[in-house]
Design a protein around this motif. Structure first.
Motif, mmCIF file in Angstrom:
data_model
loop_
_atom_site.group_PDB
_atom_site.id
_atom_site.type_symbol
_atom_site.label_atom_id
_atom_site.label_comp_id
_atom_site.label_asym_id
_atom_site.label_seq_id
_atom_site.Cartn_x
_atom_site.Cartn_y
_atom_site.Cartn_z
ATOM 1 N N GLY A 166 -3.199 -1.766 0.487
ATOM 2 C CA GLY A 166 -2.190 -2.470 0.829
ATOM 3 C C GLY A 166 -1.606 -3.371 -0.252
ATOM 4 O O GLY A 166 -0.940 -2.779 -1.322
ATOM 5 N N GLY A 167 -1.605 -4.654 -0.146
ATOM 6 C CA GLY A 167 -0.841 -5.323 -0.797
ATOM 7 C C GLY A 167 -1.099 -5.454 -2.529
ATOM 8 O O GLY A 167 -0.913 -6.005 -3.520
ATOM 9 N N ARG A 168 -2.752 -4.725 -2.619
ATOM 10 C CA ARG A 168 -3.241 -4.523 -4.076
ATOM 11 C C ARG A 168 -2.252 -3.831 -4.979
ATOM 12 O O ARG A 168 -2.399 -3.751 -6.081
ATOM 13 C CB ARG A 168 -4.556 -4.355 -4.105
ATOM 14 N N LEU A 169 -1.421 -2.951 -4.213
ATOM 15 C CA LEU A 169 -0.719 -1.957 -4.781
ATOM 16 C C LEU A 169 0.929 -2.272 -4.563
ATOM 17 O O LEU A 169 1.442 -1.449 -3.589
ATOM 18 C CB LEU A 169 -1.050 -0.418 -4.434
ATOM 19 N N PRO A 170 1.511 -3.357 -5.211
ATOM 20 C CA PRO A 170 3.045 -3.398 -4.909
ATOM 21 C C PRO A 170 3.830 -2.436 -5.537
ATOM 22 O O PRO A 170 3.594 -1.959 -6.796
ATOM 23 C CB PRO A 170 2.862 -4.915 -5.771
ATOM 24 N N GLY A 171 5.047 -2.667 -4.770
ATOM 25 C CA GLY A 171 6.116 -1.723 -5.624
ATOM 26 C C GLY A 171 5.724 -0.410 -5.848
ATOM 27 O O GLY A 171 5.084 0.461 -5.125
ATOM 28 N N TRP A 172 6.119 0.118 -7.159
ATOM 29 C CA TRP A 172 6.052 1.365 -7.750
ATOM 30 C C TRP A 172 4.422 1.862 -7.783
ATOM 31 O O TRP A 172 4.381 3.224 -7.736
ATOM 32 C CB TRP A 172 6.535 1.582 -9.078
ATOM 33 N N ARG A 173 3.594 1.027 -7.966
ATOM 34 C CA ARG A 173 2.280 1.348 -8.041
ATOM 35 C C ARG A 173 1.636 1.952 -6.859
ATOM 36 O O ARG A 173 0.721 2.887 -7.007
ATOM 37 C CB ARG A 173 1.412 0.031 -8.350
ATOM 38 N N ARG A 174 2.246 1.785 -5.674
ATOM 39 C CA ARG A 174 1.798 2.356 -4.629
ATOM 40 C C ARG A 174 2.142 3.835 -4.375
ATOM 41 O O ARG A 174 1.531 4.712 -3.976
ATOM 42 C CB ARG A 174 2.656 1.635 -3.285
ATOM 43 N N THR A 231 -7.742 -10.310 1.311
ATOM 44 C CA THR A 231 -6.345 -10.570 0.992
ATOM 45 C C THR A 231 -6.468 -11.922 0.493
ATOM 46 O O THR A 231 -5.525 -12.120 -0.482
ATOM 47 C CB THR A 231 -5.529 -10.461 2.313
ATOM 48 N N GLU A 235 -5.120 -12.696 -3.455
ATOM 49 C CA GLU A 235 -4.022 -13.632 -3.775
ATOM 50 C C GLU A 235 -4.314 -14.707 -4.426
ATOM 51 O O GLU A 235 -3.365 -15.321 -5.369
ATOM 52 C CB GLU A 235 -3.293 -14.334 -2.153
ATOM 53 N N ALA A 238 -4.703 -13.755 -8.107
ATOM 54 C CA ALA A 238 -3.406 -13.186 -8.836
ATOM 55 C C ALA A 238 -2.552 -14.406 -9.328
ATOM 56 O O ALA A 238 -1.605 -14.286 -10.084
ATOM 57 C CB ALA A 238 -2.611 -12.409 -7.795
#
Length: 239
Positions: A166-174, A231, A235, A238
């Motif tokens: 999920g949110g651990r891989l934002p954007g292009w990393r997903r 989550t 957060e 980070a």
């Protein structure tokens, strides 16, 4: 009548007052500024460091590498329940068992992975990926065929894991995660085949030699994730 103070006396008084003012500024205000700076530095240094944040310790890395043993165990368990991977059914069943064992071991060994979502995603990914990959190469066991099967298995597994993260891989990393896992699975099968393991028996996953490489590479990949398994933890760490 001459004034009470002559020009020399007035000049001396002004110089004395200026010296006193400079002394006050340097001694009192200067110490106050220095004290404020020292307090700020001490406060910053005393901020608590989130558990699991930063680089992985030697003990954590050793524990992660111990997960190498999960691969041969998972392969034997998968083959015992489904037989050789020579059809869609055995690939689905064997892959599900194999992925569940590997995913559970990895999730338990890393503080950066959510155990249940990771285990479920890895199980589903290896099951579907192995079925698609083995069928794509006609259930062959040559070096090229196994590397291709591994690449397909890895990209499907990585896609499932990216959803679980999920949110651990934002954007292009997903999008990059499945590409990386595709290469890792292909490398695992390549190394195992080159070491002369009896891959013609159509196992559900590569052996210990390939697992050693795959575990190390996956560990480097997992290290890029933020610390924490919930989550809220992710957060907070980070920030």
């Amino acid at each position: 009548m001459p004034g009470l103070y002559n020009n020399e006396s007035i000049a001396h008084f002004e110089n004395t007052a200026l010296d006193f003012s400079l002394w006050i500024e340097n001694s009192v205000l200067g110490q106050g500024v220095a004290s404020t700076r020292e307090t700020a530095v001490e406060t910053e240094q005393k901020k608590p460091v989130p558990v699991g944040a930063g680089r992985t310790s030697g003990k954590q890395w050793a524990a992660w590498m111990a997960g190498t043993l999960a691969f041969p165990v998972a392969g034997l368990a998968g083959r015992a329940l489904s037989g050789p991977v020579d059809g869609v059914g055995p690939a689905l069943i064997g892959g599900l068992v194999t992925g569940a064992v590997i995913g559970t071991a990895q999730g338990a060994l890393s503080p950066r992975l959510p155990l249940l979502p990771w285990a479920a995603a890895t199980a589903a990914g290896v099951s579907a990926g192995l079925a698609a990959g083995s069928a794509a190469v006609g259930y062959g066991t040559s070096l090229g065929e196994l590397a291709t099967m591994g690449a397909i298995t890895g990209v499907v597994t990585g896609a499932a894991q990216a959803v679980a993260l999920g949110g651990r891989l934002p954007g292009w990393r997903r999008l990059a995660w499945p590409v990386a896992t595709s290469g890792i699975f292909a490398a695992g099968w390549t190394v195992t085949t080159l070491f002369g393991i009896d891959v013609e028996r159509q196992y559900t996953t590569f052996g210990a030699t390939g697992a050693l490489v795959a575990t190390a590479l996956t560990g480097l990949l997992v290290q890029t994730l933020p610390a924490g398994t919930s989550t809220a933890e992710v957060e907070r760490n980070a920030r």
